[in-house]
Design a protein around this motif. Structure first.
Motif, PDB file in Angstrom:
ATOM      1  N   ASN A   1     -11.894 -11.907  17.345  1.00 45.49           N
ATOM      2  CA  ASN A   1     -10.910 -11.412  18.300  1.00 45.49           C
ATOM      3  C   ASN A   1     -11.224 -10.016  18.825  1.00 45.49           C
ATOM      4  OD1 ASN A   1      -8.606 -13.546  18.230  1.00 45.49           O
ATOM      5  ND2 ASN A   1      -9.102 -13.211  16.074  1.00 45.49           N
ATOM      6  N   ARG A   2     -12.379  -9.481  18.385  1.00 43.48           N
ATOM      7  CA  ARG A   2     -12.812  -8.142  18.805  1.00 43.48           C
ATOM      8  C   ARG A   2     -11.719  -7.102  18.568  1.00 43.48           C
ATOM      9  NH1 ARG A   2     -16.320  -9.246  24.391  1.00 43.48           N
ATOM     10  NH2 ARG A   2     -17.732 -10.788  23.453  1.00 43.48           N
ATOM     11  N   LEU A   3     -11.171  -7.155  17.372  1.00 45.89           N
ATOM     12  CA  LEU A   3     -10.107  -6.235  16.995  1.00 45.89           C
ATOM     13  C   LEU A   3     -10.638  -5.131  16.088  1.00 45.89           C
ATOM     14  CD1 LEU A   3      -7.187  -8.676  16.068  1.00 45.89           C
ATOM     15  CD2 LEU A   3      -7.324  -7.238  18.105  1.00 45.89           C
ATOM     16  N   PRO A   4     -10.461  -3.862  16.452  1.00 50.70           N
ATOM     17  CA  PRO A   4     -10.761  -2.795  15.495  1.00 50.70           C
ATOM     18  C   PRO A   4      -9.809  -2.919  14.314  1.00 50.70           C
ATOM     19  CG  PRO A   4      -9.622  -1.932  17.431  1.00 50.70           C
ATOM     20  CD  PRO A   4      -9.946  -3.364  17.728  1.00 50.70           C
ATOM     21  N   LEU A   5     -10.235  -2.458  13.150  1.00 52.52           N
ATOM     22  CA  LEU A   5      -9.425  -2.598  11.944  1.00 52.52           C
ATOM     23  C   LEU A   5      -8.679  -1.295  11.655  1.00 52.52           C
ATOM     24  CD1 LEU A   5     -12.298  -4.311  11.490  1.00 52.52           C
ATOM     25  CD2 LEU A   5     -11.097  -4.943   9.401  1.00 52.52           C
ATOM     26  N   LEU A   6      -7.389  -1.418  11.393  1.00 47.04           N
ATOM     27  CA  LEU A   6      -6.554  -0.278  11.027  1.00 47.04           C
ATOM     28  C   LEU A   6      -6.247  -0.379   9.535  1.00 47.04           C
ATOM     29  CD1 LEU A   6      -4.757   2.172  11.603  1.00 47.04           C
ATOM     30  CD2 LEU A   6      -2.939   0.577  12.307  1.00 47.04           C
ATOM     31  N   PRO A   7      -6.906   0.447   8.705  1.00 46.27           N
ATOM     32  CA  PRO A   7      -6.679   0.359   7.267  1.00 46.27           C
ATOM     33  C   PRO A   7      -5.464   1.180   6.828  1.00 46.27           C
ATOM     34  CG  PRO A   7      -8.450   1.906   7.713  1.00 46.27           C
ATOM     35  CD  PRO A   7      -7.966   1.401   9.051  1.00 46.27           C
ATOM     36  N   VAL A   8      -4.613   0.580   6.023  1.00 49.62           N
ATOM     37  CA  VAL A   8      -3.499   1.302   5.417  1.00 49.62           C
ATOM     38  C   VAL A   8      -3.540   1.047   3.910  1.00 49.62           C
ATOM     39  CG1 VAL A   8      -2.110   1.136   7.514  1.00 49.62           C
ATOM     40  CG2 VAL A   8      -1.805  -0.559   5.729  1.00 49.62           C
ATOM     41  N   PHE A   9      -3.149   2.054   3.141  1.00 54.39           N
ATOM     42  CA  PHE A   9      -3.251   1.975   1.688  1.00 54.39           C
ATOM     43  C   PHE A   9      -1.905   2.351   1.073  1.00 54.39           C
ATOM     44  CE2 PHE A   9      -4.738   4.378  -2.296  1.00 54.39           C
ATOM     45  CZ  PHE A   9      -4.714   3.244  -3.079  1.00 54.39           C
ATOM     46  N   ILE A  10      -1.275   1.387   0.431  1.00 57.03           N
ATOM     47  CA  ILE A  10      -0.018   1.652  -0.266  1.00 57.03           C
ATOM     48  C   ILE A  10      -0.385   2.296  -1.603  1.00 57.03           C
ATOM     49  CG2 ILE A  10       2.121   0.663  -1.174  1.00 57.03           C
ATOM     50  CD1 ILE A  10       1.721  -1.647   0.863  1.00 57.03           C
ATOM     51  N   LYS A  11      -0.281   3.628  -1.647  1.00 56.02           N
ATOM     52  CA  LYS A  11      -0.769   4.392  -2.796  1.00 56.02           C
ATOM     53  C   LYS A  11       0.090   4.178  -4.037  1.00 56.02           C
ATOM     54  CE  LYS A  11      -2.720   8.333  -2.415  1.00 56.02           C
ATOM     55  NZ  LYS A  11      -3.079   9.759  -2.205  1.00 56.02           N
ATOM     56  N   SER A  12       1.389   4.112  -3.841  1.00 54.97           N
ATOM     57  CA  SER A  12       2.287   3.883  -4.976  1.00 54.97           C
ATOM     58  C   SER A  12       2.162   2.434  -5.435  1.00 54.97           C
ATOM     59  CB  SER A  12       3.732   4.166  -4.572  1.00 54.97           C
ATOM     60  OG  SER A  12       3.873   5.436  -3.979  1.00 54.97           O
ATOM     61  N   ASN A  13       2.370   2.221  -6.721  1.00 58.17           N
ATOM     62  CA  ASN A  13       2.440   0.844  -7.200  1.00 58.17           C
ATOM     63  C   ASN A  13       3.829   0.317  -6.862  1.00 58.17           C
ATOM     64  OD1 ASN A  13       2.719  -1.562  -8.692  1.00 58.17           O
ATOM     65  ND2 ASN A  13       1.220  -0.863 -10.201  1.00 58.17           N
ATOM     66  N   ALA A  14       3.935  -0.325  -5.702  1.00 58.70           N
ATOM     67  CA  ALA A  14       5.245  -0.753  -5.192  1.00 58.70           C
ATOM     68  C   ALA A  14       5.929  -1.737  -6.126  1.00 58.70           C
ATOM     69  CB  ALA A  14       5.085  -1.354  -3.796  1.00 58.70           C
ATOM     70  N   HIS A  15       5.145  -2.500  -6.877  1.00 59.18           N
ATOM     71  CA  HIS A  15       5.737  -3.446  -7.827  1.00 59.18           C
ATOM     72  C   HIS A  15       6.507  -2.694  -8.910  1.00 59.18           C
ATOM     73  CE1 HIS A  15       6.263  -7.049 -10.236  1.00 59.18           C
ATOM     74  NE2 HIS A  15       5.744  -6.426 -11.281  1.00 59.18           N
ATOM     75  N   ASP A  16       5.925  -1.605  -9.424  1.00 54.65           N
ATOM     76  CA  ASP A  16       6.600  -0.806 -10.451  1.00 54.65           C
ATOM     77  C   ASP A  16       7.837  -0.113  -9.887  1.00 54.65           C
ATOM     78  OD1 ASP A  16       4.688  -1.576 -12.260  1.00 54.65           O
ATOM     79  OD2 ASP A  16       3.574   0.318 -12.218  1.00 54.65           O
ATOM     80  N   VAL A  17       7.730   0.357  -8.650  1.00 55.98           N
ATOM     81  CA  VAL A  17       8.882   1.005  -8.010  1.00 55.98           C
ATOM     82  C   VAL A  17      10.018  -0.005  -7.827  1.00 55.98           C
ATOM     83  CG1 VAL A  17       9.704   2.224  -5.956  1.00 55.98           C
ATOM     84  CG2 VAL A  17       7.407   2.689  -6.837  1.00 55.98           C
TER      85      VAL A  17
END
Length: 227
Positions: A170-186
């Motif tokens: 699809n010729r899409l640039p990639l936008l990386p995001v990183f959920i730093k917190s362990n959302a499961h623990d939160v």
């Protein structure tokens, strides 16, 4: 489970299915996006969780992307939706077949404009056709490259290279995001202890060009200095 835990579980189930029904009645994509964001903010508020966006200035104001995120909790799509609230980026989540049939998430997933990924299908032509249709509509695609929630002690799980194929086709640039917190623990803290003023950090990384031949997992780790 105590009464507070049961009550929040019942409320979350009610809210998710309520918005699943609302999404089914939505007249257009703009209304669906609005409902998705509304649902995310209401549920996170009920859980006393706020989202802290690191490098917010790196979120593009508009455009189309393959958004790639790590995946630890059922809250992750909501976290991403809230993080992007001030941009004009809208997209469809790639969702597993299991979610379409889920009692908890089924109605919401089916009606929210998701792209069905059936990993048992004999070929993936239908899936890639659906991704092209989403892009044709001017939207982005959101995906968890790990394929499933990471329940290990590692920061991220192994990335599936299928995400790069979506970007290339699809010729899409990639936008990386990183959920730093362990959302499961939160989330556990929110449900079990009903702790107030909880926060989840999500970090925005630099764009990865779709022609970049570096393995996606390596590129992602480099963006966020993950060892």
């Amino acid at each position: 489970m105590n009464f507070k835990q049961i009550s929040i579980a019942i409320y979350a189930t009610y809210l998710t299915n309520k918005y699943g029904f609302k999404l089914k009645k939505a007249r257009n994509e703009e209304e669906k996006i609005k409902l998705r964001y509304e649902y995310a903010t209401i549920l996170l508020s009920k859980l006393n969780i706020t989202i802290d966006v690191i490098n917010k200035e790196k979120i593009p104001k508009d455009g189309q992307y393959l958004l790639v995120s790590n995946h630890r909790s059922i809250l992750d799509p909501l976290i991403v939706e809230v993080a992007l609230q001030d941009s004009n980026i809208t997209g469809s989540w790639v969702a597993k077949k299991e979610l379409y049939n889920s009692f908890f998430f089924g109605a919401f997933t089916r009606n929210a404009g998701s792209i069905l990924l059936d990993r048992e299908a004999s070929n993936m032509s239908k899936f890639f056709k659906d991704t092209k249709e989403v892009v044709k509509q001017g939207k982005s695609i959101y995906i968890f490259p790990e394929g499933t929630r990471n329940k290990t002690d590692n920061v991220i799980g192994e990335f599936k290279e299928g995400s790069r194929i979506i970007a290339l086709k699809n010729r899409l640039p990639l936008l990386p995001v990183f959920i730093k917190s362990n959302a499961h623990d939160v989330l556990k803290e929110a449900i079990i202890n009903r702790t107030e003023n909880l926060s989840i950090q999500i970090e925005i990384g630099d764009i990865i060009e779709y022609k970049d031949k570096t393995p996606l997992e390596e590129n992602y780790k480099n963006r966020f200095n993950i060892k």
